[in-house]
Design a protein around this motif. Structure first.
Motif, PDB file in Angstrom:
ATOM      1  N   GLN A 479      -3.020   2.864  -4.176  1.00 54.42           N
ATOM      2  CA  GLN A 479      -4.464   2.859  -4.457  1.00 54.42           C
ATOM      3  C   GLN A 479      -5.187   1.873  -3.544  1.00 54.42           C
ATOM      4  OE1 GLN A 479      -6.454   0.353  -6.148  1.00 54.42           O
ATOM      5  NE2 GLN A 479      -8.271   1.658  -6.162  1.00 54.42           N
ATOM      6  N   LYS A 480      -4.513   0.779  -3.208  1.00 50.54           N
ATOM      7  CA  LYS A 480      -5.089  -0.214  -2.293  1.00 50.54           C
ATOM      8  C   LYS A 480      -5.047   0.255  -0.846  1.00 50.54           C
ATOM      9  CE  LYS A 480      -3.628  -4.351  -4.859  1.00 50.54           C
ATOM     10  NZ  LYS A 480      -2.718  -5.530  -4.774  1.00 50.54           N
ATOM     11  N   GLY A 481      -4.265   1.303  -0.570  1.00 52.30           N
ATOM     12  CA  GLY A 481      -4.121   1.787   0.799  1.00 52.30           C
ATOM     13  C   GLY A 481      -2.892   1.245   1.490  1.00 52.30           C
ATOM     14  N   ASN A 482      -2.054   0.501   0.753  1.00 51.11           N
ATOM     15  CA  ASN A 482      -0.823  -0.061   1.319  1.00 51.11           C
ATOM     16  C   ASN A 482       0.334   0.928   1.143  1.00 51.11           C
ATOM     17  OD1 ASN A 482      -2.350  -2.372   1.751  1.00 51.11           O
ATOM     18  ND2 ASN A 482      -1.677  -3.330  -0.159  1.00 51.11           N
ATOM     19  N   THR A 483       0.332   1.976   1.970  1.00 53.01           N
ATOM     20  CA  THR A 483       1.313   3.052   1.768  1.00 53.01           C
ATOM     21  C   THR A 483       2.749   2.610   2.037  1.00 53.01           C
ATOM     22  OG1 THR A 483       0.881   3.826   4.017  1.00 53.01           O
ATOM     23  CG2 THR A 483      -0.310   4.919   2.240  1.00 53.01           C
ATOM     24  N   ILE A 484       2.936   1.723   2.992  1.00 55.35           N
ATOM     25  CA  ILE A 484       4.297   1.259   3.294  1.00 55.35           C
ATOM     26  C   ILE A 484       4.850   0.455   2.125  1.00 55.35           C
ATOM     27  CG2 ILE A 484       5.666  -0.251   4.779  1.00 55.35           C
ATOM     28  CD1 ILE A 484       3.914   0.641   7.125  1.00 55.35           C
ATOM     29  N   GLU A 485       4.018  -0.440   1.548  1.00 60.08           N
ATOM     30  CA  GLU A 485       4.436  -1.217   0.382  1.00 60.08           C
ATOM     31  C   GLU A 485       4.678  -0.299  -0.814  1.00 60.08           C
ATOM     32  OE1 GLU A 485       5.129  -4.556  -0.447  1.00 60.08           O
ATOM     33  OE2 GLU A 485       5.390  -4.565   1.718  1.00 60.08           O
ATOM     34  N   ALA A 486       3.817   0.705  -0.938  1.00 61.60           N
ATOM     35  CA  ALA A 486       3.956   1.658  -2.051  1.00 61.60           C
ATOM     36  C   ALA A 486       5.286   2.381  -1.962  1.00 61.60           C
ATOM     37  CB  ALA A 486       2.801   2.657  -2.032  1.00 61.60           C
ATOM     38  N   GLU A 487       5.629   2.856  -0.770  1.00 59.77           N
ATOM     39  CA  GLU A 487       6.881   3.587  -0.611  1.00 59.77           C
ATOM     40  C   GLU A 487       8.083   2.671  -0.803  1.00 59.77           C
ATOM     41  OE1 GLU A 487       8.806   7.211   1.912  1.00 59.77           O
ATOM     42  OE2 GLU A 487       7.146   6.111   2.821  1.00 59.77           O
ATOM     43  N   LYS A 488       7.921   1.414  -0.442  1.00 62.84           N
ATOM     44  CA  LYS A 488       8.995   0.444  -0.639  1.00 62.84           C
ATOM     45  C   LYS A 488       9.323   0.334  -2.141  1.00 62.84           C
ATOM     46  CE  LYS A 488       9.995  -4.465   0.170  1.00 62.84           C
ATOM     47  NZ  LYS A 488       9.420  -5.740   0.662  1.00 62.84           N
TER      48      LYS A 488
END
Length: 763
Positions: A479-488
């Motif tokens: 939701q914040k736009g941190n897709t790499i962190e999200a996938e982690k």
């Protein structure tokens, strides 16, 4: 009809009306916690399939680990779903509350039979009514009455009580053993009904045979024990036969019951039982999902105190069991303990303590409490003025009923919505990571992402390996736009537990980031684990629709509709796909009777438009078999290879098309686009591998670099693999990767340095 009878009827009706008024605020309360997998997300209850319910435990829940055998409960849920035209909580709660009223009536008749056989009083019907009313007005019971799936407790309790009634009544049903029909039906509602033969044993031992445990030298007591065993053999036989022939074979192999060892669970139960006792009188700390954990050592003071408390209570109870006026008290206390055997013994359950588990036990405790109070009342009457004694009785009844009525109303308010329920849970059980997470989920749904994240971060400190927490933190990061962190976070969740919901949320993330092929695979794995989870099924329908995979869309829609004919998305998808498939099937039929390269080319276009690139490639190759010099077929083959990420195959096909047709502008443009895309995708995976390396995720760094190499081998990609293997201390693999990097670029100084590092470590 006498005035006494009219007074009793009036009191009985007043009790039922008052109980209905007190619970009037709960009929709109929703589906929470375990209701989600057993009712909300359970496609099996959308139609009444009695044979399936009674032969397949998977129909009970959409969660494989919770698929136990409770077909009567599943049938009740399905009936309410059909009657209500869907998830109408009013219908569910009305049905449950009706059973609760019937249970109250059954308790009255049971108490009346017990009283008539064990004490002579003109007030037996009033005492029996008091026992029934005190139980029904218990605030602690709100945990069972409000919690829809725990209807199983109420239904099972009703049939257990009915079995006892028809045994004690000593009529035709007892003589023909037909009283066993009632507990037998209860077995299909919930396992707690298995306690019936044990309760019957206690009843016969204490109230029929009048055995005094502290005088087993007496031949009369020995005879009483043998008679008790003889009389209860049929009940135990029915229970064991049901367990081994019906229940055990029916329970799904992946049904999970425990999170702790049997020993640690067992030594925690004395304090859990003490909590149930305290909650009967002071329901101050009721919560949906407690934060109790199993005690680690028998030396823990709470373990010692718990065992001591129950030793004293049981010693006193058995010590006075020979006294005629206290036998009913003894029976009630032993009922309380015996009814807790399924949940508070050596069989570990997933939660150490749950308030609804004491529901059946509270019937016995109520019998004991009222019996003791009545005896106290008689004693006080003999030693004090009747007015004073009556005043004490009225004061007690006022305090008990007014306190519990207030508690019921307040607990019903707590159960009004998910936020109030989980907020209350976070206060009562602040160390429950799952409860904090559920509160965070509600906050997240309401757009309060910062508050949700705070709860998730608190929870993950308590339960760092709870996979759903990682899923929810991924949703926050995305939701914040941190897709790499999200996938982690999603990968961590999958590593902890790759269940169907984790896979669904990962697929949802992939779809939102336009990675449809990966999303499709995750959903297929999710459905393989649970083929009744609607969200996974519907999301896969969306992907098949979006990617125009019409054959798959048709097959999935039909499979869904077989189990759930009301699924609107599947119905719509099936209607949409029929026209598309008819065009393809019509052309395939034409080709079968008259194969030619032009029709195969047109078929490849249809497959391309339906995003079935494998079939498009096959059709293009068939066209080239019939006409090897068909430039348009090579162009279509190139497009199919490109969409299948086979860049080299696409480049070769476009090159061949241009050789055959030098002025083929479309093929030239496609060639240029493929070359650009190839270098971009190659560089994307190289950059991705660097991001993973910098985040310390060395395995993913290697995977991304390998994806880049599949497109085009580069020195940089092999060097990234070498560096990651060095960090993982896999120096032989690092050595091989660096050697390949230097073969492609002997001037790569970074690769040379990494190679030397690996060599030194291997010395």
């Amino acid at each position: 009809m006498t005035s006494k009878n009219l007074r009793f009827i009036g009191l009985s009706l007043l009790t039922i009306v008052t109980l209905s008024i007190v619970y009037s605020g709960h009929f709109d309360n929703g589906f929470y916690f375990d209701d989600k997998h057993t009712i909300v997300n359970n496609n099996s209850i959308k139609k009444i399939e009695i044979v399936d319910f009674f032969t397949d435990s998977k129909t009970f829940s959409s969660l494989p680990g919770n698929q136990t055998y409770r077909p009567l409960t599943t049938l009740e849920n399905a009936t309410d779903y059909v009657i209500g035209g869907g998830l109408n909580p009013k219908v569910f709660h009305s049905h449950i509350f009706t059973i609760y009223i019937f249970l109250g009536i059954a308790i009255y008749f049971l108490a009346l039979l017990l009283l008539r056989r064990n004490q002579s009083s003109n007030y037996n019907q009033y005492i029996a009514l008091l026992i029934s009313a005190m139980f029904c007005f218990l605030c602690a019971n709100t945990q069972t009455v409000n919690y829809i799936i725990q209807r199983a407790e109420i239904t099972a309790a009703l049939f257990v009580v009915l079995g006892l009634i028809f045994y004690i009544h000593d009529g035709f049903l007892r003589k023909t053993y037909l009283y066993l029909i009632f507990p037998f039906i209860g077995f299909f509602a919930k396992e707690m009904a298995f306690i019936f033969p044990f309760l019957l044993f206690v009843y016969i031992l204490i109230l029929e045979e009048k055995v005094y445990i502290f005088n087993l030298k007496s031949s009369e007591n020995i005879k009483g024990i043998l008679n008790t065993i003889k009389k209860t053999v049929p009940a135990f036989a029915v229970m064991f036969l049901f367990y081994f022939l019906v229940y055990k074979p029916a329970v799904a192999n992946n049904y999970v019951t425990a999170n702790s060892s049997a020993f640690n669970y067992f030594i925690t139960q004395p304090m859990a039982i003490a909590h149930y006792m305290v909650s009967y009188f002071f329901p101050y700390n009721l919560s949906l999902d407690s934060d109790w954990t199993a005690y680690g050592s028998i030396a823990d003071y709470r373990v010692i105190l718990g065992f001591l408390i129950h030793f004293v209570i049981l010693f006193f109870t058995l010590k006075v069991s020979h006294k005629k006026n206290l036998r009913l008290f003894t029976f009630g206390i032993l009922w309380f303990y015996v009814a807790l055997i399924p949940s508070s013994s050596i069989i570990p359950l997933s939660e150490v303590m749950n308030n609804h588990r004491a529901f059946l036990a509270y019937i016995g405790l109520t019998i004991a409490v009222v019996s003791l109070l009545y005896n106290l009342y008689i004693k006080l009457q003999n030693n004090s003025s009747i007015k004073k004694v009556n005043l004490l009785v009225y004061a007690f009844l006022f305090i008990f009923f007014s306190g519990n009525i207030y508690g019921i109303i307040e607990r019903n308010k707590v159960w009004d919505n998910e936020y109030s329920l989980w907020k209350d849970n976070s206060i009562k059980s602040p160390n429950n990571g799952r409860g904090l997470m559920n509160l965070g989920v509600i906050l997240m749904r309401n757009g309060k992402f910062d508050e949700a994240e705070i709860n998730f971060k608190k929870a993950i400190k308590i339960v760092p390996n709870y996979h759903y927490l990682h899923v929810n933190l991924a949703i926050i990061e995305n939701q914040k736009g941190n897709t790499i962190e999200a996938e982690k976070y999603l990968k961590q969740a999958e590593n902890i537990k790759s269940d169907y919901m984790t896979l669904y949320f990962y697929a949802d993330f992939l779809k939102k980031n336009n990675r449809l092929k990966e999303a499709e695979q995750k959903l297929l794995n999710s459905i393989r684990l649970s083929d009744t989870y609607t969200k996974s099924l519907n999301l896969l329908l969306d992907i098949y629709q979006e990617t125009k995979q019409y054959e798959k869309l048709k097959n999935l829609s039909e499979a869904i509709l077989l189990k759930d004919p009301t699924n609107k998305k599947a119905l719509t998808s099936l209607d949409n796909v029929k026209g598309k498939l008819e065009e393809i099937n019509s052309l395939k039929a034409k080709i079968k009777s008259d194969p030619n390269s032009e029709d195969y080319l047109n078929l490849s276009v249809l497959y391309y438009n339906s995003k079935n690139y494998k079939e498009a490639k096959k059709a293009s190759l068939e066209a080239l078999k019939l006409n090897p010099n068909y430039a348009e077929a090579y162009n279509n083959l190139g497009i199919a290879n490109f969409m299948l990420n086979d860049y080299n195959g696409a480049l070769n096909a476009y090159t061949k098309a241009i050789e055959l047709k030098p002025d083929y502008t479309l093929a030239k443009n496609n060639l240029l686009n493929t070359e650009n895309s190839k270098s971009k995708m190659r560089d994307f995976h190289i950059n991705e591998s660097l991001v993973f390396y910098n985040n310390g995720n060395y395995k993913e760094c290697i995977n991304s670099a390998k994806k880049s190499i599949e497109i085009e081998p580069t020195s940089v990609a092999y060097n990234n693999i070498c560096t990651a293997y060095n960090q993982l201390e896999k120096y032989k693999e690092a050595l091989k990767a660096c050697e390949k990097a230097l073969l492609l670029n002997k001037n790569n100084k970074t690769a040379q340095g990494n190679l030397n590092f690996a060599k030194n470590k291997l010395k």
